[in-house]
Design a protein around this motif. Structure first.
Motif, PDB file in Angstrom:
ATOM      1  N   GLU A  26       0.044 -13.514   6.672  1.00  0.00           N
ATOM      2  CA  GLU A  26       0.222 -12.120   7.063  1.00  0.00           C
ATOM      3  C   GLU A  26       0.804 -12.033   8.482  1.00  0.00           C
ATOM      4  OE1 GLU A  26      -3.449 -10.018   7.520  1.00  0.00           O
ATOM      5  OE2 GLU A  26      -2.539  -8.066   7.226  1.00  0.00           O
ATOM      6  N   HIS A  92      -3.765  -4.783   3.351  1.00  0.00           N
ATOM      7  CA  HIS A  92      -4.147  -4.375   4.707  1.00  0.00           C
ATOM      8  C   HIS A  92      -3.720  -2.932   4.970  1.00  0.00           C
ATOM      9  CE1 HIS A  92      -4.656  -5.023   9.135  1.00  0.00           C
ATOM     10  NE2 HIS A  92      -3.784  -4.050   9.153  1.00  0.00           N
ATOM     11  N   CYS A 114      -8.663  -5.801   8.019  1.00  0.00           N
ATOM     12  CA  CYS A 114      -8.450  -7.253   8.077  1.00  0.00           C
ATOM     13  C   CYS A 114      -9.623  -8.013   7.462  1.00  0.00           C
ATOM     14  CB  CYS A 114      -8.235  -7.711   9.512  1.00  0.00           C
ATOM     15  SG  CYS A 114      -6.498  -7.797   9.928  1.00  0.00           S
ATOM     16  N   GLU A 117      -9.404  -7.115   3.395  1.00  0.00           N
ATOM     17  CA  GLU A 117      -8.167  -7.381   2.635  1.00  0.00           C
ATOM     18  C   GLU A 117      -8.253  -8.648   1.791  1.00  0.00           C
ATOM     19  OE1 GLU A 117      -5.607  -7.452   6.002  1.00  0.00           O
ATOM     20  OE2 GLU A 117      -5.901  -9.586   6.364  1.00  0.00           O
TER      21      GLU A 117
HETATM   22 FE   FE2 Z   1      -4.838  -8.006   8.155  1.00  0.00          FE
END
Ligand code: FE2
Length: 160
Positions: A26, A92, A114, A117
């Motif tokens: 990510e 997210h 966060c 997710e």
């Molecule tokens: Fe994240």
């Protein structure tokens, strides 16, 4: 081959990655979107970790075909790495949007998005997405949201 696969998982993938590996993908995607290319120091900065840890993870992700690591330069996502990174990023974004919608302050919304997710089922994320779209789909529903906002401000409520 490093074992970064923690549990069975999301659509299209036989395995899912460890949370840490997902966070890296990510972060790499975020840096790539911003700068076009993910250098070690930028990813280290994005994640708040030291460059040697980043290099270590880059090498592991390279070994399982999710990034191409070039020493002293950084990484590019492979098509499969990018696909996974986009799934995480969209999870997210959905969660952050949902928390913001229910009046969670932005900083906390980001932190909690966060944390969640990685864990939520596709079903829950999908329903949250529907809910956001539902609320956004008519003036009456947006009005309901405004009522909720003032309810939050005026209700003494009980917080755990
Ligand atoms: Fe994240």
């Amino acid at each position: 081959m490093p074992n970064l696969f923690a549990h069975q998982g999301y659509q299209g993938y036989v395995h899912t990655l460890t949370e840490k590996a997902e966070d890296y993908l990510e972060a790499i995607l975020n840096v790539v979107i911003e700068k076009g290319y993910a250098r070690t120091r930028d990813v280290a900065h994005e994640l708040g970790v030291r460059p040697p840890s980043v290099v270590e993870m880059f090498q592991k992700l390279d070994a399982i075909g999710l990034v191409e690591y070039r020493r002293y330069e950084g990484v590019v996502l492979t098509p499969r790495g990018r696909q996974i990174a986009e799934v995480i990023k969209s999870r997210h974004d959905t969660l952050k949007q949902f928390f913001t919608l229910i009046q969670v302050p932005e900083e906390i919304a980001v932190k909690d998005a966060c944390a969640m997710e990685h864990e939520l089922s596709e079903e829950s994320i999908g329903q949250i997405r529907y809910f956001i779209d539902f609320i956004d789909s008519s003036p009456a529903r947006r009005e309901l949201l405004r009522e909720f906002q003032s309810f939050c401000k005026t209700s003494p409520g009980e917080k755990l």
